[in-house]
Design a protein around this motif. Structure first.
Motif, PDB file in Angstrom:
ATOM      1  N   LEU A 200     -12.272  14.014  -6.175  1.00 38.50           N
ATOM      2  CA  LEU A 200     -11.289  14.549  -7.122  1.00 38.50           C
ATOM      3  C   LEU A 200     -10.029  13.695  -7.160  1.00 38.50           C
ATOM      4  O   LEU A 200      -9.467  13.420  -8.225  1.00 38.50           O
ATOM      5  N   MET A 201      -9.588  13.261  -5.975  1.00 40.54           N
ATOM      6  CA  MET A 201      -8.364  12.475  -5.906  1.00 40.54           C
ATOM      7  C   MET A 201      -8.553  11.098  -6.539  1.00 40.54           C
ATOM      8  O   MET A 201      -7.609  10.538  -7.114  1.00 40.54           O
ATOM      9  N   SER A 202      -9.745  10.554  -6.452  1.00 36.75           N
ATOM     10  CA  SER A 202     -10.029   9.271  -7.099  1.00 36.75           C
ATOM     11  C   SER A 202      -9.833   9.381  -8.606  1.00 36.75           C
ATOM     12  O   SER A 202      -9.284   8.477  -9.248  1.00 36.75           O
ATOM     13  N   VAL A 203     -10.272  10.500  -9.174  1.00 37.38           N
ATOM     14  CA  VAL A 203     -10.098  10.725 -10.613  1.00 37.38           C
ATOM     15  C   VAL A 203      -8.622  10.854 -10.958  1.00 37.38           C
ATOM     16  O   VAL A 203      -8.137  10.257 -11.937  1.00 37.38           O
ATOM     17  N   VAL A 204      -7.876  11.604 -10.141  1.00 39.93           N
ATOM     18  CA  VAL A 204      -6.443  11.799 -10.388  1.00 39.93           C
ATOM     19  C   VAL A 204      -5.701  10.464 -10.343  1.00 39.93           C
ATOM     20  O   VAL A 204      -4.882  10.151 -11.218  1.00 39.93           O
ATOM     21  N   VAL A 205      -5.981   9.658  -9.323  1.00 43.43           N
ATOM     22  CA  VAL A 205      -5.314   8.354  -9.193  1.00 43.43           C
ATOM     23  C   VAL A 205      -5.694   7.439 -10.347  1.00 43.43           C
ATOM     24  O   VAL A 205      -4.840   6.728 -10.908  1.00 43.43           O
ATOM     25  N   GLY A 206      -6.967   7.455 -10.732  1.00 43.15           N
ATOM     26  CA  GLY A 206      -7.420   6.608 -11.826  1.00 43.15           C
ATOM     27  C   GLY A 206      -6.776   6.947 -13.154  1.00 43.15           C
ATOM     28  O   GLY A 206      -6.540   6.065 -13.995  1.00 43.15           O
ATOM     29  N   ILE A 207      -6.446   8.213 -13.340  1.00 41.57           N
ATOM     30  CA  ILE A 207      -5.853   8.641 -14.614  1.00 41.57           C
ATOM     31  C   ILE A 207      -4.325   8.579 -14.594  1.00 41.57           C
ATOM     32  O   ILE A 207      -3.702   8.077 -15.540  1.00 41.57           O
ATOM     33  N   LEU A 208      -3.721   9.047 -13.513  1.00 34.89           N
ATOM     34  CA  LEU A 208      -2.265   9.213 -13.489  1.00 34.89           C
ATOM     35  C   LEU A 208      -1.509   8.032 -12.896  1.00 34.89           C
ATOM     36  O   LEU A 208      -0.401   7.715 -13.346  1.00 34.89           O
ATOM     37  N   TRP A 209      -2.057   7.388 -11.853  1.00 34.56           N
ATOM     38  CA  TRP A 209      -1.269   6.364 -11.158  1.00 34.56           C
ATOM     39  C   TRP A 209      -1.685   4.940 -11.517  1.00 34.56           C
ATOM     40  O   TRP A 209      -0.831   4.094 -11.799  1.00 34.56           O
ATOM     41  N   TRP A 210      -2.956   4.631 -11.508  1.00 38.24           N
ATOM     42  CA  TRP A 210      -3.401   3.246 -11.680  1.00 38.24           C
ATOM     43  C   TRP A 210      -2.881   2.603 -12.965  1.00 38.24           C
ATOM     44  O   TRP A 210      -2.368   1.478 -12.914  1.00 38.24           O
ATOM     45  N   PRO A 211      -2.965   3.258 -14.123  1.00 39.15           N
ATOM     46  CA  PRO A 211      -2.470   2.608 -15.353  1.00 39.15           C
ATOM     47  C   PRO A 211      -0.962   2.369 -15.333  1.00 39.15           C
ATOM     48  O   PRO A 211      -0.473   1.493 -16.054  1.00 39.15           O
ATOM     49  N   ARG A 212      -0.207   3.116 -14.520  1.00 43.62           N
ATOM     50  CA  ARG A 212       1.255   3.022 -14.507  1.00 43.62           C
ATOM     51  C   ARG A 212       1.785   2.437 -13.201  1.00 43.62           C
ATOM     52  O   ARG A 212       2.976   2.507 -12.922  1.00 43.62           O
ATOM     53  N   ARG A 214       2.501  -0.430 -12.096  1.00 43.08           N
ATOM     54  CA  ARG A 214       3.502  -1.503 -12.116  1.00 43.08           C
ATOM     55  C   ARG A 214       4.875  -1.014 -12.559  1.00 43.08           C
ATOM     56  O   ARG A 214       5.856  -1.747 -12.462  1.00 43.08           O
ATOM     57  N   THR A 215       4.944   0.202 -13.043  1.00 42.34           N
ATOM     58  CA  THR A 215       6.221   0.735 -13.543  1.00 42.34           C
ATOM     59  C   THR A 215       6.731   1.903 -12.709  1.00 42.34           C
ATOM     60  O   THR A 215       7.764   2.475 -13.025  1.00 42.34           O
ATOM     61  N   THR A 216       5.997   2.268 -11.671  1.00 39.29           N
ATOM     62  CA  THR A 216       6.415   3.378 -10.813  1.00 39.29           C
ATOM     63  C   THR A 216       6.671   2.865  -9.399  1.00 39.29           C
ATOM     64  O   THR A 216       6.611   1.658  -9.143  1.00 39.29           O
ATOM     65  N   THR A 217       6.929   3.772  -8.478  1.00 37.42           N
ATOM     66  CA  THR A 217       7.149   3.383  -7.080  1.00 37.42           C
ATOM     67  C   THR A 217       5.938   2.620  -6.559  1.00 37.42           C
ATOM     68  O   THR A 217       4.808   3.102  -6.648  1.00 37.42           O
ATOM     69  N   PRO A 218       6.131   1.415  -6.032  1.00 34.88           N
ATOM     70  CA  PRO A 218       4.984   0.620  -5.562  1.00 34.88           C
ATOM     71  C   PRO A 218       4.369   1.211  -4.296  1.00 34.88           C
ATOM     72  O   PRO A 218       5.041   1.900  -3.523  1.00 34.88           O
ATOM     73  N   PHE A 219       3.109   0.898  -4.097  1.00 35.44           N
ATOM     74  CA  PHE A 219       2.419   1.342  -2.888  1.00 35.44           C
ATOM     75  C   PHE A 219       2.468   0.238  -1.843  1.00 35.44           C
ATOM     76  O   PHE A 219       2.289  -0.941  -2.149  1.00 35.44           O
ATOM     77  N   HIS A 220       2.708   0.613  -0.594  1.00 38.15           N
ATOM     78  CA  HIS A 220       2.607  -0.336   0.513  1.00 38.15           C
ATOM     79  C   HIS A 220       1.881   0.320   1.677  1.00 38.15           C
ATOM     80  O   HIS A 220       1.999   1.522   1.914  1.00 38.15           O
ATOM     81  N   TRP A 221       1.120  -0.480   2.391  1.00 42.07           N
ATOM     82  CA  TRP A 221       0.319   0.022   3.503  1.00 42.07           C
ATOM     83  C   TRP A 221       1.186   0.264   4.735  1.00 42.07           C
ATOM     84  O   TRP A 221       2.104  -0.496   5.037  1.00 42.07           O
ATOM     85  N   THR A 222       0.889   1.351   5.438  1.00 40.39           N
ATOM     86  CA  THR A 222       1.506   1.638   6.733  1.00 40.39           C
ATOM     87  C   THR A 222       0.461   2.305   7.611  1.00 40.39           C
ATOM     88  O   THR A 222      -0.385   3.069   7.122  1.00 40.39           O
TER      89      THR A 222
END
Length: 299
Positions: A200-212, A214-222
């Motif tokens: 379910l979360m893969s679908v949410v990320v694919g729709i809401l976060w991945w397309p945007r 570069r314009t939202t808070t960047p992700f970094h690994w920790t």
């Protein structure tokens, strides 16, 4: 036994909250949540594979799972939807609010679980348990006053609204857990729920976060991200086995689990250097005393 498991789950949840706060600081929320569901699913995948393929790797241990029917999978999938709703709102709130505010607010969730347990499952509390509930409610009122010193107005803050929605969804999940744990084994529920959450979360990320992205808070690994999953899996494992006990009371288990606020509060003070700790500690004391009365009444 079930009360000991509930307190064990509570301690682990406190470390889970601290790892979550660390992971979300200056980070994109949705990919962190996606990785959390991935690692959680991987931890329990061997148990699921063993059960579904008939390997019997964990037979005779508490890690043994059963293969489920289509109805069983439907019950777990519905739980995953509820949990994901709570997590999404809760993660955004955790990112934008001090953990010393979020923790105590989350600690009040069991009061709503209590009401539901009384109405749905016919659970009844004794005088000591009721005392614990009243003290927990009082702590929420005091915390709302303390938080204003940090500019967090409970009535006009969107992140407070998010944590409220997360809490309500968590209450529904807690009541639902009591229902399904009387019908399914703990490892099956936890393992498949994590797999469904990842899907379910893969679908949410694919729709809401991945397309945007570069314009939202960047992700970094920790490295705090896998620690979220580690502590959560252990906490839920103890929680599900507690509810699996025939004499377990979901209202008390849920209340005890929120004593995790002690660990998360200390982490907020030591690791994150949050402010206004003296006032919040006074508010937290009411929760601790409430937990004591709940434990005393459940012995």
């Amino acid at each position: 036994m079930w009360l000991t498991l509930a307190f064990t789950s509570a301690a682990l949840l406190g470390f889970y909250d601290a790892a979550k706060k660390q992971s979300l600081t200056g980070n994109a929320v949705l990919p962190v949540l996606l990785l959390n569901t991935l690692f959680s699913a991987l931890f329990l995948l061997p148990m699921i594979v063993s059960a579904e393929c008939g390997f019997g790797w964990f037979d005779g241990t508490i890690l043994a799972a059963s293969s489920g029917t289509l109805r069983a999978h439907g019950l777990v999938l519905f739980k995953a939807v509820i949990v994901l709703t709570s997590w999404i709102f809760g993660y955004f709130a955790m990112k934008h609010l001090p953990i010393t505010i979020v923790g105590p607010i989350n600690a009040t969730r069991p009061v709503m679980v209590l009401v539901g347990a009384m109405l749905i499952f016919g659970e009844r509390l004794n005088a000591c348990q009721w005392t614990g509930v009243v003290l927990t409610l009082l702590s929420l009122f005091l915390l709302s006053r303390s938080s204003r010193r940090e500019g967090v107005d409970f009535r006009h803050n969107v992140w407070i609204l998010c944590i409220a929605v997360a809490a309500l969804a968590a209450v529904v999940s807690g009541l639902y857990d009591k229902y399904i744990m009387a019908r399914l084994d703990p490892v099956f529920v936890q393992g498949w729920c994590n797999l469904y959450l990842f899907g379910l979360m893969s679908v949410v990320v694919g729709i809401l976060w991945w397309p945007r992205r570069r314009t939202t808070t960047p992700f970094h690994w920790t490295w705090a991200i896998p620690l979220i999953s580690f502590f959560l899996v252990l906490a839920d494992f103890a929680y599900f086995y507690a509810l699996h006990q025939p004499d377990a009371m979901v209202s008390v288990v849920s209340m005890v689990r929120r004593s995790s606020v002690v660990v998360s509060f200390l982490c907020g003070a030591v690791l994150f250097r949050e402010h206004n700790l003296r006032s919040k500690a006074f508010d937290l004391a009411f929760i601790l005393v409430g937990m004591f009365f709940l434990w005393l009444g459940s012995r």
